[in-house]
Enzyme design. Sequence first.
Site, short mmCIF file in Angstrom:
data_model
loop_
_atom_site.label_atom_id
_atom_site.label_comp_id
_atom_site.label_asym_id
_atom_site.label_seq_id
_atom_site.Cartn_x
_atom_site.Cartn_y
_atom_site.Cartn_z
N GLY A 149 0.82 -1.19 0.00
CA GLY A 149 0.00 0.00 0.00
C GLY A 149 0.86 1.25 0.00
O GLY A 149 2.07 1.20 0.26
N CYS A 150 0.24 2.39 -0.28
CA CYS A 150 1.01 3.63 -0.36
C CYS A 150 1.57 4.04 1.00
O CYS A 150 2.76 4.35 1.12
CB CYS A 150 0.16 4.75 -0.96
N TYR A 151 0.74 4.04 2.04
CA TYR A 151 1.25 4.37 3.37
C TYR A 151 2.33 3.39 3.82
O TYR A 151 3.39 3.81 4.30
CB TYR A 151 0.12 4.40 4.40
#
Length: 346
Positions: A149-151
Amino acid sequence: MTTPLRIAVLGASGYTGADLVRLALTHPGIEIAALGANSKAGQTMAAIWPHFTPYKLPTLTTAEAIDYAAIDVVFGCLPHAASATLLATIPDTTIIDLSADFRLKSADSYAEWYNTPHPAPHLLETAVYGLSEFAADTLPGAHLIACPGCYPTAVLLALTPLLDAGEIAPERITVNALSGVSGAGRSLKEANLFPEVAEAVHPYGLGHHRHMPEIEQQLALAAGEPVTISFTPHLVPMNRGELVTCIVELAPGRSLASARAALADRYADTPFVHLLPDGLAPATRMVRGSNHCVVNIFADRIPGRVIVVAAIDNLVKGSSGQAIQNMNLALGLPETIGLEAAPLFP
């Protein structure tokens, strides 16, 4: 490259799918052979993404109508659950999934955080977690690659080298994260309307965000013991970009200088992750539109604590760019090919 890889992009009508197409257009080893978007089937990409007007691209079709026997690489840019249900039916093709479906190794954890049973639990153990800078040994030849995921990408790039080197304590890790609105997807949501997000910043997922178990899973691998973090994401009024501020405690006998040295050593030869000069704070404008990540570390005013900051573009390094980077590494191509574009500024 005499024979380009034929790729299919599923979910091409969403932000990550469109950005993957944008990047693939500049990749000399790729032919965009099929574009899936069930709700937009029959339309052209230019009809829903006008910036693709100059390019000849396949007409959008349903994912089920694609001849996967003629495809070398499938990029899944679909929502969770829908992604695994479809991708589990595609044999003998390199699959790079940008959803959350194959990131967690535990089907029980997936069911707890995503409120649905996992559609293909038998594939979880074989899926390679594709944090590119830390997966070079496991990506080559992989059939199924789970893009982080981006985070998690930003947090893990900031903290993994420090835990690997024993520079920070695995307990009491606090992360405050900021993301542009594109991270919420393209579907119509009242909370993402311009009057709702403009001139405002607000936290969400307080105490229970779906990226928490993914971050903890990977940090635990680096630390060699369970890790529990405090993680608070915030929505900020910009289209793309992500910044994480991680407050951590130094391990006994370690210092700001030794922690900085660990980051410098780990990223000295990486093409996309960069330790900034001492004192320079990462900012999203440094990476916008690119596959780069900038990191730096600072002393906290509380003795024994340091602050690690990282910035990425959530749609590129946090999603589609990392997916192409993973494809390059998995199939023996130069890691940077198709991803050489410099950040956009201003």
